[in-house]
Design a protein around this motif. Structure first.
Motif, PDB file in Angstrom:
ATOM      1  N   PHE A   1      89.591 -54.302  50.641  1.00  0.00           N
ATOM      2  CA  PHE A   1      90.168 -53.991  51.942  1.00  0.00           C
ATOM      3  C   PHE A   1      89.392 -52.886  52.644  1.00  0.00           C
ATOM      4  N   LEU A   2      88.952 -51.894  51.884  1.00  0.00           N
ATOM      5  CA  LEU A   2      88.214 -50.781  52.474  1.00  0.00           C
ATOM      6  C   LEU A   2      86.819 -51.188  52.918  1.00  0.00           C
ATOM      7  N   ASN A   3      86.215 -52.150  52.218  1.00  0.00           N
ATOM      8  CA  ASN A   3      84.832 -52.507  52.505  1.00  0.00           C
ATOM      9  C   ASN A   3      84.681 -53.736  53.404  1.00  0.00           C
ATOM     10  N   ALA A   4      85.748 -54.503  53.580  1.00  0.00           N
ATOM     11  CA  ALA A   4      85.658 -55.674  54.455  1.00  0.00           C
ATOM     12  C   ALA A   4      85.775 -55.255  55.907  1.00  0.00           C
ATOM     13  N   GLN A   5      85.087 -55.965  56.794  1.00  0.00           N
ATOM     14  CA  GLN A   5      85.226 -55.735  58.213  1.00  0.00           C
ATOM     15  C   GLN A   5      86.608 -56.203  58.654  1.00  0.00           C
ATOM     16  N   SER A   6      87.170 -55.570  59.659  1.00  0.00           N
ATOM     17  CA  SER A   6      88.541 -55.836  60.057  1.00  0.00           C
ATOM     18  C   SER A   6      88.774 -57.283  60.448  1.00  0.00           C
ATOM     19  N   ASP A   7      87.770 -57.974  61.023  1.00  0.00           N
ATOM     20  CA  ASP A   7      87.977 -59.356  61.444  1.00  0.00           C
ATOM     21  C   ASP A   7      87.727 -60.350  60.307  1.00  0.00           C
ATOM     22  N   LYS A   8      87.592 -59.865  59.088  1.00  0.00           N
ATOM     23  CA  LYS A   8      87.372 -60.737  57.944  1.00  0.00           C
ATOM     24  C   LYS A   8      88.488 -60.615  56.906  1.00  0.00           C
ATOM     25  N   VAL A   9      89.618 -60.041  57.282  1.00  0.00           N
ATOM     26  CA  VAL A   9      90.724 -59.810  56.361  1.00  0.00           C
ATOM     27  C   VAL A   9      91.991 -60.456  56.898  1.00  0.00           C
ATOM     28  N   SER A  10      92.721 -61.154  56.021  1.00  0.00           N
ATOM     29  CA  SER A  10      94.017 -61.728  56.377  1.00  0.00           C
ATOM     30  C   SER A  10      95.049 -61.307  55.342  1.00  0.00           C
ATOM     31  N   ILE A  11      96.248 -60.985  55.800  1.00  0.00           N
ATOM     32  CA  ILE A  11      97.364 -60.765  54.890  1.00  0.00           C
ATOM     33  C   ILE A  11      98.276 -61.982  54.980  1.00  0.00           C
TER      34      ILE A  11
ATOM     35  N   THR B   1     101.559 -77.803  42.227  1.00  0.00           N
ATOM     36  CA  THR B   1     101.864 -76.665  43.086  1.00  0.00           C
ATOM     37  C   THR B   1     101.726 -77.053  44.553  1.00  0.00           C
ATOM     38  N   GLY B   2     102.402 -76.333  45.391  1.00  0.00           N
ATOM     39  CA  GLY B   2     102.333 -76.556  46.830  1.00  0.00           C
ATOM     40  C   GLY B   2     103.116 -75.467  47.530  1.00  0.00           C
ATOM     41  N   GLY B   3     102.836 -75.258  48.804  1.00  0.00           N
ATOM     42  CA  GLY B   3     103.567 -74.227  49.494  1.00  0.00           C
ATOM     43  C   GLY B   3     103.094 -73.978  50.909  1.00  0.00           C
ATOM     44  N   ILE B   4     103.721 -72.980  51.501  1.00  0.00           N
ATOM     45  CA  ILE B   4     103.423 -72.545  52.865  1.00  0.00           C
ATOM     46  C   ILE B   4     103.245 -71.035  52.853  1.00  0.00           C
ATOM     47  N   ARG B   5     102.237 -70.572  53.547  1.00  0.00           N
ATOM     48  CA  ARG B   5     102.056 -69.132  53.714  1.00  0.00           C
ATOM     49  C   ARG B   5     101.972 -68.806  55.207  1.00  0.00           C
ATOM     50  N   LEU B   6     102.603 -67.713  55.581  1.00  0.00           N
ATOM     51  CA  LEU B   6     102.500 -67.188  56.929  1.00  0.00           C
ATOM     52  C   LEU B   6     101.462 -66.077  56.911  1.00  0.00           C
ATOM     53  N   CYS B   7     100.519 -66.108  57.849  1.00  0.00           N
ATOM     54  CA  CYS B   7      99.347 -65.237  57.765  1.00  0.00           C
ATOM     55  C   CYS B   7      99.143 -64.422  59.050  1.00  0.00           C
ATOM     56  N   TYR B   8      98.512 -63.288  58.888  1.00  0.00           N
ATOM     57  CA  TYR B   8      98.069 -62.491  60.034  1.00  0.00           C
ATOM     58  C   TYR B   8      96.630 -62.052  59.778  1.00  0.00           C
ATOM     59  N   ARG B   9      95.745 -62.376  60.686  1.00  0.00           N
ATOM     60  CA  ARG B   9      94.320 -62.031  60.547  1.00  0.00           C
ATOM     61  C   ARG B   9      93.988 -60.844  61.439  1.00  0.00           C
ATOM     62  N   PHE B  10      93.399 -59.829  60.827  1.00  0.00           N
ATOM     63  CA  PHE B  10      93.036 -58.613  61.569  1.00  0.00           C
ATOM     64  C   PHE B  10      91.772 -58.830  62.400  1.00  0.00           C
TER      65      PHE B  10
END
Length: 232
Positions: free
Chosen positions: A19-29, A223-232
């Motif tokens: 998280f500290l080393n990735a650029q902000s537009d390359k990280v998703s929670i 396995t299967g599922g849904i994730r809700l995401c936010y990309r910085f």
């Protein structure tokens, strides 16, 4: 317990470093809402972090913490403290980007992935059985369970922007899991006794059978599922 602490420590510091080393537009929670209702495995509050490794390759790590008992987790006596967690690490390859204009990164759409996971679950349960397989000797047995599961999957998924930097992630996969089940104060003996079974198919009754049988086993995993995401 020491191994568990080491795994959690390694995962925490790895995620912190990325998280500290990735650029902000390359990280998703990401958050997994269906995990809140997963009584088949273990209900958890579950989320993770995805970071970009190269143009189409991303690394996703996820942690889930048990926050309540399962619906069939009951016993007159608490033999173990009800608790647990899930860990997952996944490498993704996005097949094609979708330029929507809503997000900073064009890599969305279909992807293939491989992951490895670990589940550590403590719970109490109770089963009905017929002693010595005699239908006239119905009994009930309450006991504690410590279940550890290691597994791997191959997956296919689809990630799509829904509003600005918010995305939805859908996936399905198949793999294999190794179950290691240890019990505390269990009387039922699978070799001499007969477990009470429901007439209709029930996933929770299969869970009871696995808990009561104990031991180690290797089985397919779906396995299967849904994730809700936010990309910085």
């Amino acid at each position: 317990m020491n191994l568990t602490k080491k795994l959690l420590g390694i995962l925490f510091f790895s995620l912190h470093f990325l998280f500290l080393n990735a650029q902000s537009d390359k990280v998703s929670i990401k958050f997994s809402p269906l995990a809140l209702m997963d009584d088949v495995s273990m209900p958890t509050i579950q989320g993770g972090l995805e970071v970009k490794l190269s143009k189409r390759i991303y690394w996703y790590n996820e942690v889930g913490v048990k926050y309540r008992r399962c619906v069939n987790e009951f016993s007159d006596t608490a033999f173990v403290e009800s608790r647990g967690f899930k860990l997952k690490t996944e490498i993704r390859y996005y097949l094609r980007g979708l330029n929507t204009g809503f997000v900073k990164q064009p890599i969305n759409g279909f992807y293939v992935a491989g992951n490895a996971f670990f589940i550590n679950d403590y719970h109490n349960t109770k089963v009905g059985y017929f002693a010595m397989k005699d239908s006239s000797t119905f009994k009930q047995d309450a006991f504690g369970v410590h279940k550890k599961i290691f597994g791997i999957n191959v997956l296919a998924g689809f990630q799509q922007p829904i509003y600005k930097n918010f995305l939805i992630d859908l996936y399905l996969g198949i793999g294999v899991r190794l179950r290691m089940v240890n019990t505390v104060e269990k009387v039922f003996n699978k070799d001499t006794d007969s477990l009470e079974q429901t007439v209709d198919f029930s996933v929770l009754s299969i869970r009871d059978y696995v808990d009561a049988s104990g031991g180690n086993s290797v089985v397919p995993n779906f396995t299967g599922g849904i994730r809700l995401c936010y990309r910085f």
